[in-house]
Write a protein that holds these residues in place. Structure first.
Motif, mmCIF file in Angstrom:
data_model
loop_
_atom_site.group_PDB
_atom_site.id
_atom_site.type_symbol
_atom_site.label_atom_id
_atom_site.label_comp_id
_atom_site.label_asym_id
_atom_site.label_seq_id
_atom_site.Cartn_x
_atom_site.Cartn_y
_atom_site.Cartn_z
ATOM 1 N N ILE A 76 3.502 -21.788 -7.327
ATOM 2 C CA ILE A 76 4.034 -22.425 -8.541
ATOM 3 C C ILE A 76 2.898 -22.774 -9.490
ATOM 4 C CG2 ILE A 76 5.274 -24.434 -9.461
ATOM 5 C CD1 ILE A 76 6.878 -24.479 -6.811
ATOM 6 N N ASP A 77 1.789 -23.275 -8.930
ATOM 7 C CA ASP A 77 0.643 -23.621 -9.781
ATOM 8 C C ASP A 77 0.118 -22.396 -10.533
ATOM 9 O OD1 ASP A 77 0.851 -26.208 -8.996
ATOM 10 O OD2 ASP A 77 -0.759 -26.106 -7.491
ATOM 11 N N LEU A 78 0.305 -21.221 -9.937
ATOM 12 C CA LEU A 78 -0.194 -19.993 -10.567
ATOM 13 C C LEU A 78 0.828 -19.333 -11.500
ATOM 14 C CD1 LEU A 78 -1.896 -18.451 -7.385
ATOM 15 C CD2 LEU A 78 -3.069 -19.366 -9.404
ATOM 16 N N LEU A 79 2.055 -19.872 -11.519
ATOM 17 C CA LEU A 79 3.085 -19.256 -12.377
ATOM 18 C C LEU A 79 2.797 -19.564 -13.844
ATOM 19 C CD1 LEU A 79 6.450 -19.867 -10.489
ATOM 20 C CD2 LEU A 79 5.136 -17.741 -10.671
ATOM 21 N N ASP A 80 3.252 -18.664 -14.664
ATOM 22 C CA ASP A 80 2.984 -18.757 -16.095
ATOM 23 C C ASP A 80 4.003 -19.676 -16.772
ATOM 24 O OD1 ASP A 80 2.051 -18.278 -18.602
ATOM 25 O OD2 ASP A 80 2.798 -16.224 -18.725
ATOM 26 N N GLY A 81 4.003 -20.949 -16.347
ATOM 27 C CA GLY A 81 4.884 -21.935 -16.988
ATOM 28 C C GLY A 81 6.367 -21.661 -16.818
ATOM 29 N N LEU A 82 6.740 -21.138 -15.664
ATOM 30 C CA LEU A 82 8.152 -20.790 -15.463
ATOM 31 C C LEU A 82 8.951 -21.962 -14.884
ATOM 32 C CD1 LEU A 82 7.678 -17.180 -14.083
ATOM 33 C CD2 LEU A 82 8.919 -17.822 -16.160
ATOM 34 N N HIS A 83 10.196 -22.039 -15.277
ATOM 35 C CA HIS A 83 11.134 -23.014 -14.724
ATOM 36 C C HIS A 83 11.314 -22.715 -13.235
ATOM 37 C CE1 HIS A 83 15.206 -24.548 -13.771
ATOM 38 N NE2 HIS A 83 14.997 -25.446 -14.720
ATOM 39 N N VAL A 84 11.271 -23.772 -12.402
ATOM 40 C CA VAL A 84 11.314 -23.573 -10.955
ATOM 41 C C VAL A 84 12.479 -24.348 -10.339
ATOM 42 C CG1 VAL A 84 10.132 -24.089 -8.778
ATOM 43 C CG2 VAL A 84 8.863 -23.069 -10.681
ATOM 44 N N VAL A 85 13.241 -23.642 -9.523
ATOM 45 C CA VAL A 85 14.280 -24.279 -8.709
ATOM 46 C C VAL A 85 13.858 -24.147 -7.244
ATOM 47 C CG1 VAL A 85 16.678 -24.152 -7.917
ATOM 48 C CG2 VAL A 85 16.140 -23.780 -10.339
ATOM 49 N N ILE A 86 13.984 -25.248 -6.496
ATOM 50 C CA ILE A 86 13.783 -25.200 -5.048
ATOM 51 C C ILE A 86 15.156 -25.339 -4.395
ATOM 52 C CG2 ILE A 86 12.717 -26.299 -3.046
ATOM 53 C CD1 ILE A 86 10.618 -25.201 -4.911
ATOM 54 N N ASP A 87 15.498 -24.385 -3.575
ATOM 55 C CA ASP A 87 16.788 -24.389 -2.876
ATOM 56 C C ASP A 87 16.484 -24.685 -1.412
ATOM 57 O OD1 ASP A 87 19.282 -23.914 -1.869
ATOM 58 O OD2 ASP A 87 19.278 -21.757 -2.242
ATOM 59 N N THR A 88 16.785 -25.937 -1.004
ATOM 60 C CA THR A 88 16.284 -26.380 0.309
ATOM 61 C C THR A 88 17.371 -27.052 1.146
ATOM 62 O OG1 THR A 88 14.688 -27.831 1.404
ATOM 63 C CG2 THR A 88 15.495 -28.550 -0.745
ATOM 64 N N CYS A 89 17.158 -27.016 2.452
ATOM 65 C CA CYS A 89 18.033 -27.764 3.354
ATOM 66 C C CYS A 89 17.504 -29.175 3.562
ATOM 67 C CB CYS A 89 18.166 -27.044 4.692
ATOM 68 S SG CYS A 89 16.702 -27.159 5.730
ATOM 69 N N GLY A 90 16.312 -29.442 3.032
ATOM 70 C CA GLY A 90 15.759 -30.794 3.100
ATOM 71 C C GLY A 90 15.089 -31.124 4.427
ATOM 72 N N TYR A 91 15.043 -30.177 5.337
ATOM 73 C CA TYR A 91 14.464 -30.469 6.648
ATOM 74 C C TYR A 91 12.976 -30.149 6.632
ATOM 75 C CZ TYR A 91 14.054 -30.996 11.659
ATOM 76 O OH TYR A 91 13.703 -31.441 12.911
ATOM 77 N N GLY A 92 12.166 -31.174 6.581
ATOM 78 C CA GLY A 92 10.721 -30.971 6.586
ATOM 79 C C GLY A 92 10.045 -32.317 6.406
ATOM 80 N N SER A 93 8.743 -32.322 6.458
ATOM 81 C CA SER A 93 8.037 -33.600 6.331
ATOM 82 C C SER A 93 8.116 -34.084 4.883
ATOM 83 C CB SER A 93 6.570 -33.427 6.740
ATOM 84 O OG SER A 93 5.890 -32.710 5.729
ATOM 85 N N GLU A 94 8.044 -35.399 4.726
ATOM 86 C CA GLU A 94 8.090 -35.970 3.378
ATOM 87 C C GLU A 94 6.925 -35.448 2.545
ATOM 88 O OE1 GLU A 94 8.433 -40.258 3.139
ATOM 89 O OE2 GLU A 94 7.516 -40.245 1.150
ATOM 90 N N ALA A 95 5.767 -35.298 3.199
ATOM 91 C CA ALA A 95 4.586 -34.825 2.467
ATOM 92 C C ALA A 95 4.815 -33.418 1.920
ATOM 93 C CB ALA A 95 3.366 -34.845 3.376
ATOM 94 N N SER A 96 5.378 -32.552 2.755
ATOM 95 C CA SER A 96 5.673 -31.183 2.297
ATOM 96 C C SER A 96 6.645 -31.220 1.129
ATOM 97 C CB SER A 96 6.325 -30.371 3.420
ATOM 98 O OG SER A 96 5.459 -30.235 4.498
#
Lengths: 696, 251
Positions: B103-123
C-alpha cells in the motif's frame, strides 16, 4: 411495453406470420428468356414481380404494416447462364450488392415520386448513353413496383376499415414523410423491398439522425408524446423481426439489420438526442435480435448514456457494439474519406465502418490468416538457418502474398445490377450510373484474423527458440506436424508459459502491433484497385476464426493446423480482437490495454475487441454504472471498437442439453447475435468454452 | 523484506468496493469456515487447481515492489473510475506487513481491506492506518458456535471490531447468511446489537448463501462437507437491523 406490443412481439416469436407465407414463389426465368431481357432489365423485373406477387397482410392491431409472404428470391438466370456470366469473374458471397447502407434520410424526405422525377430528368440528360438509359428505365420500373405494392396495401386497408393505415400509405413511400409515423411506415416498405430484390445485410444506419426531425416536429406540434412515439418505434423494431428467418446469412441472425446511434453530426457537433436514448430503451425492453444496435461514443460520452448501453448489454443480446469516434473518424479520414463523410459513418452488418448513401464498398473480400503466415515462415526456418528477424521478414512476405491474392481475385469482381438499391443512394440516379458500377467510396475491406494467436505464437518462438534456446525450431515443427501427439508437456509450456496478448505484456503486444503494421503496409503497397478504391485492413474475424482453423468449402484463405502458441489442430482461433482461447488473463482492463496499443489510424475496416462478462456482474444500478465506466475506459484508452457480452454459463450449458427450454437465449457469436439453440454445435461449444474459461 | 503469496489478482472486481477495482486475493487463512467457497485460499502454500478449463497453479509469491508495480500500471485507470485496490483473501491480516508495504508503494490508490478480523491487533492496526474502507466479516457472535463452524474463537475478531471503530476507519459489516448457522434470529440480532451505533459503521451487508460454495473442492482434491442443510432457504431478517437502527441490505 403495453399489451399490444407484447402481443406483436409474441406473434413474431411464435412464428405466427409464417402462416401468411406463400408456398410457391414466382417463376421469372421463362419470362426473362422469352423477352430476351438484359441483366439490368431482369434485375428491375425481379423487383417488380416480387412486389406484385406480395400478398397484403394487415393485422387488426398493427399500426405499421408490411409482412413478407414470399419465401424466396427467384433466380433471373439459370445456373448454367450464371456460370457463364461469372466465368473468369469473382462473385462476392451470394452475388448481389450487400452489406452497404442506403441514404434512408434522403429517400424518406424526398419520397419515391421525387426520386422518379429525378430519374426521368436524368434519363433525358443521358439520352445518348444507352447504358445510363437502361439503368434509369430499370430504376423507374422498380419505383413503380413499390408504388404499386403500397397502393395495394392502401386499398386493402380501406376495405378492412383501416383508414389510418390507408392514409399513411396514400402519403408514403410515394411522397415525403411528414410525420414520425409516416417515416417509419415508409422505411418499413422501402427496406423490405431491398430484401425482396435479393440484396441482403440491409443496414438501417443512423435512425436517430434521419428520423429525429420527424419526431421533434410531432412532439412540438403535440401529434405525439414520448410514450406514443416509443410505441411506434417499438412496433417498427418488432416488425424488423417478422421476416428475418427468410434473410440469407451464414447462421440465422447474421442478417446485418443494424442501426447506428449516437456519435457526432457531419459538422462535428454532438449527435446524441432523445431518439438515441429512446432506441436504446426500446431495444432493452424488447430484447429481440433485430435491429442490432451500434452505439458511437467517445472518451467524453457521459455515463448516463453509457449506463443505458450497459442496461442493454445486461439483456445478453450481445449489443450494443461500441465504436469510438475518437479513433474511427481520424482513421477513415486518413484513408481518404472526406471529413464530413467520415463523421457520418455507420456500422455495416458486423463491424465494418461504411458511409451511408455514398459507399459501394465490399468490406469483407476475405481474411488474411496471420497464423498461416506465421506457420509458413516457421516452416521455412530450419532450412534458412535464420534468426527471429528472418522469420519476421517471411511473415511479412506471407501476409503480403495473402493480401495480394485476395485483392487479385477481387479485381475480377462482378456485381449484378441493383437498380432498386440505386434509387436509395446518393448520385446514382443523378449520374445515370447503377450502384454496382460504384459510388463515391469503392474500397475493399480485408479481415486480419487470428491476430492474437499469431502474436502469441511469435512471442513463444522468440522466447523459447531464440532467447532461451530451450526448443530447437525443428523440434517445434515436428510437434506441430504431430499435432502435439506425445509432446503434451511442450504444448502446455507454449500455451501457458510464454507472453500472451491480453495481459498488457509488451513482449506479445509488440508483435501484435507489428503484425497489423505489416498487414497495413501490404494493403498500402497494393495501391488502387481496379474499382478505384483502396484496401482497408481490419481487425475482425467473422466466421474465419472457425474457417481458418477447420476449413470451409470454397474459401480462398489458407487453413492452418496446430500452431506454435499451443493450439491443437482444429481448435478455433481467437474471434476478432480477443486473447487466444484458453489464455488466462488478469481481466478486461489488461485486455483493453493490450489492444489499445494498435495503430488504428492504419487499420480502419473495423473489428471489435470482444469481452465477455458474466451476467452476475450486472446486479444493480451501481454495477451498471461500473460497466459504463469500463466502456468509457475502452474509449479513453483509444481502442476502436468493443463488443461486450453478458453470459450466464449455467444457462448456456442447460441450453445445450435442453434446447427446448431456452428458445429465447440470445448470444453474441461474432459480429452478430443469434438464438443460441439455433446455432450449430461447434459455435455453441466455442461460446461455452469462452465462458468456462472466464469463470475458472 | 517480507514477500507475499497471492492466489489471484482479478480486475474489474465489481462487488469489492467502489468504482472500478482490482482485487488481490491473498493466500492463507486462519479460519476454516465450513461454507468457504474459495478452499484454495486457505492454505498459505501454492497448490494446483484443476477445472474444466485445465489445471492451474494457485499461489504466486511476490515482493511488495513486484505486486505494487503490477497494480500501479493501472493506477490512472482506477483513479479515473472512482476505484482502487481491494485486498481480500484468504485473509489479508495474515500478511499484514507485506500488504502495508504494498500500500505504501501504491500510487495514491483508494484501498479496501476485506477481512475476517482474525489477527493480532498490531497487524490490524498496520492495515487500518492505510485503508480507506474496511469490509469486515462477522459470522457468529456465540463463541462456541464460532469455534465449531470456523475452527477458531471469535475473541480477536470482536476485539478488532472495537479497535477499528475507535480508529474511525469507515467500515461495512458483511454477514454471510448460512442456512441454520449464521442466519438465526438470535445471531442476527446479536450482530445488530453489537454494531448499532458504532462510530465508522456505514452499513451491514447480508450475503445470501451461494449454493455453488462447494464447487471448487473437487478441483483441489477435497471433499465438501458443510455440516448444514444447503437447500434450506436463508433467513434474511433485515427487520432486526432496522429495529436496532442499523442500515442493512441484502446484496
Amino acid at each position: 411495453m403495453d399489451e399490444r406490443l407484447q402481443r406483436l412481439k409474441e406473434r413474431v416469436r411464435e412464428g405466427y406470420y409464417r402462416q401468411s407465407r406463400q408456398t410457391t414463389g414466382i417463376d421469372l426465368l421463362a419470362e426473362c428468356e422469352r423477352e430476351q431481357l438484359t441483366w439490368m432489365q431482369r434485375s428491375a423485373r425481379l423487383t417488380r414481380r416480387q412486389c406484385e406477387a406480395e400478398r397484403v397482410v394487415i393485422e387488426p392491431d398493427e399500426r405499421i404494416v408490411f409482412t413478407r409472404t414470399l419465401l424466396e428470391v427467384p433466380p433471373i438466370y439459370s445456373p448454367e447462364q450464371e456460370a457463364r456470366l461469372f466465368s473468369g469473374r469473382t462473385m462476392h458471397e451470394l452475388g448481389p450488392v450487400n452489406n452497404i447502407c442506403a441514404d434512408w434520410g434522403m429517400v424518406l424526405s424526398q419520397g419515391l415520386l421525387r426520386r422518379r422525377e429525378i430519374a426521368q430528368e436524368s434519363r433525358a440528360r443521358h439520352a445518348g448513353d444507352p447504358e445510363a438509359a437502361a439503368f434509369l428505365d430499370g430504376a423507374v420500373e422498380t419505383i413503380d413496383a413499390v408504388l404499386g405494392l403500397a397502393a395495394r396495401y392502401a386499398a386493402a386497408a380501406r376495405e378492412l376499415g383501416r383508414a389510418d393505415i390507408a392514409a399513411l400509405l396514400d402519403q408514403v413511400p410515394a411522397g415525403p414523410a411528414r410525420t414520425f409515423h409516416e417515416a417509419l411506415q415508409s422505411l418499413r416498405i422501402l427496406q423490405a423491398v431491398v430484401w425482396l430484390s435479393g440484396s441482403y445485410h440491409v443496414g438501417l444506419g443512423r435512425i436517430d439522425q434521419y428520423l429525429e426531425g420527424y419526431l421533434r416536429a410531432d412532439l412540438e406540434a403535440g401529434r405525439l408524446n414520448l410514450a406514443s412515439a416509443e410505441d411506434l418505434l417499438a412496433e417498427f423494431f418488432i416488425s424488423l423481426n417478422k421476416d428475418s428467418d427468410l434473410y440469407p446469412g451464414v447462421q440465422q441472425g447474421d442478417n446485418g439489420q443494424t442501426i447506428t446511434l449516437g456519435g457526432v453530426k457531419p459538422d462535428g457537433s454532438p449527435a446524441v438526442n432523445e431518439l438515441t436514448r429512446m432506441a436504446l430503451r426500446i431495444s432493452r425492453d424488447l430484447a429481440m435480435i433485430d435491429p442490432k444496435v451500434n452505439l458511437r461514443i467517445s472518451g467524453d460520452t457521459g455515463l448516463d448514456l453509457l449506463s443505458l448501453g450497459a442496461e442493454l448489454t445486461r439483456k445478453g443480446l450481445g449489443f450494443p457494439q461500441y465504436s469510438n469516434d475518437d479513433v474511427v473518424i481520424p482513421g477513415l479520414a486518413a484513408h481518404g474519406y472526406n471529413l464530413e463523410d467520415a463523421r457520418d459513418y455507420v456500422v455495416a452488418a458486423c463491424w465494418e465502418f461504411i458511409i451511408p448513401g455514398r459507399g459501394m464498398e465490399v468490406v469483407n473480400i476475405g481474411a488474411v490468416s496471420f497464423p498461416a503466415a506465421v506457420d509458413g515462415a516457421l516452416r521455412a526456418g530450419p532450412a534458412a538457418g535464420d534468426t527471429f528477424d528472418g522469420i519476421l521478414s517471411r511473415v511479412r512476405e506471407g501476409i503480403a502474398a495473402q493480401v495480394n491474392h485476395l485483392a487479385g481475385e477481387y479485381e475480377r469482381l462482378l456485381l449484378p445490377p441493383a437498380p432498386y438499391y440505386s434509387i436509395l443512394m446518393d448520385g446514382c440516379l443523378e449520374e445515370g450510373r447503377d450502384l454496382s458500377r460504384g459510388a463515391r467510396y469503392n474500397n475493399f475491406g480485408v479481415h486480419g484474423s487470428g491476430s492474437a494467436n499469431a502474436a502469441d505464437a511469435l512471442a513463444a518462438v522468440r522466447q523459447f527458440v531464440f532467447e532461451e534456446r530451450s526448443l530447437p525450431l525443428a523440434d517445434l515443427l515436428e510437434a506441430l506436424d504431430a499435432n502435439f501427439a506425445g509432446s503434451e508437456e511442450l504444448r502446455c509450456r507454449l500455451a501457458d508459459a510464454g507472453p500472451k496478448v491480453g495481459n498488457d505484456d509488451e513482449r506479445a503486444d509488440s508483435l501484435l502491433r507489428w503484425l497489423f503494421a505489416a498487414f497495413a503496409d501490404a494493403c498500402e503497397a497494393y495501391g488502387r484497385t481496379g474499382k478505384g478504391g483502396i484496401l482497408r485492413p481490419g481487425t475482425g474475424s467473422a466466421m474465419y476464426y472457425i474457417w481458418l482453423a477447420q476449413g470451409h468449402p470454397g474459401m480462398r484463405e489458407p487453413v492452418v493446423e496446430a500452431t506454435a502458441e499451443g493450439r491443437r489442430k482444429g481448435e478455433p482461433l481467437a474471434a476478432n480482437l480477443a486473447p487466444s482461447q484458453g489464455i488466462r488473463v488478469q481481466g478486461p482492463i489488461s485486455v483493453l490495454q493490450s489492444f489499445a496499443k494498435l495503430d488504428y489510424r492504419r487499420i480502419c475496416n473495423g473489428g471489435p475487441i470482444t469481452l465477455e462478462l458474466s451476467d452476475s456482474v450486472f446486479r444493480d444500478a451501481e454495477d451498471i454504472r461500473k460497466v459504463a465506466m469500463l466502456v468509457r475506459t475502452f474509449a479513453r484508452l483509444g481502442c476502436q471498437q468493443l463488443q461486450l457480452n453478458a453470459l450466464n454459463l449455467e444457462a448456456l450449458l442447460d441450453a445445450r442439453a435442453y434446447p427446448e427450454r431456452h428458445k429465447n437465449l440470445i448470444v453474441r457469436v461474432w459480429g452478430w447475435s443469434g438464438y443460441f439453440c439455433e446455432l450449430s454445435p461447434e459455435y455453441q461449444d466455442q461460446i461455452i468454452r469462452r465462458h468456462m474459461f472466464q469463470l475458472a | 523484506m517480507v514477500n507475499g503469496i497471492v492466489f489471484d489478482i482479478r480486475e474489474f472486481s465489481v462487488h469489492d468496493g467502489p468504482g472500478i477495482r482490482t482485487t488481490v486475493f491473498l493466500k492463507g487463512c486462519p479460519l476454516a469456515c465450513r461454507w468457504c467457497h474459495n478452499p484454495e485460499s486457505q492454505s498459505a502454500r501454492p497448490q494446483v487447481v484443476t477445472s474444466p478449463a485445465g489445471p492451474r497453479l494457485a499461489g504466486t509469491v511476490y515482493t511488495p515492489e513486484e505486486l505494487a508495480g503490477i497494480l500501479n500500471r493501472q493506477a490512472a485507470i482506477l483513479k479515473d473510475n472512482e476505484g482502487g485496490i481491494t485486498f481480500s483473501g484468504g485473509e489479508p491480516l495474515t500478511q499484514a506487513a507485506f500488504i502495508a508495504r504494498v500500500i505504501d508503494l501504491l500510487d495514491g490508490l483508494h484501498v479496501v481491506i476485506d477481512t475476517c478480523g482474525y489477527g493480532s491487533e498490531a497487524s490490524f492496526r498496520l492495515l487500518l492506518a492505510r485503508a480507506d474502507l474496511v469490509y469486515y466479516d462477522l459470522k457468529l457472535i456465540d463463541p462456541a458456535l464460532h469455534r465449531s463452524f470456523t475452527g477458531r474463537s471469535n475473541r480477536l475478531i470482536l476485539h478488532n471490531l472495537r479497535v477499528m471503530s475507535e480508529c474511525r476507519t469507515p467500515f461495512v459489516i458483511r454477514v454471510p447468511l448460512i442456512p441454520g448457522v449464521t442466519d438465526t434470529d438470535e445471531n442476527l440480532s446479536a450482530i445488530a446489537q453489537l454494531v448499532s451505533g458504532l462510530p465508522g459503521l456505514i452499513r451491514v451487508d447480508l450475503l445470501p448463501y451461494n449454493p455453488a460454495a462447494g464447487a471448487k473442492y473437487a478441483a483441489i482434491g477435497r471433499k465438501f462437507d458443510p455440516g448444514y442443510d444447503e437447500a434450506r432457504p436463508v433467513n434474511a431478517n433485515l427487520a432486526v437491523f432496522q429495529a436496532a437502527g442499523v442500515d442493512a441490505r441484502l446484496t
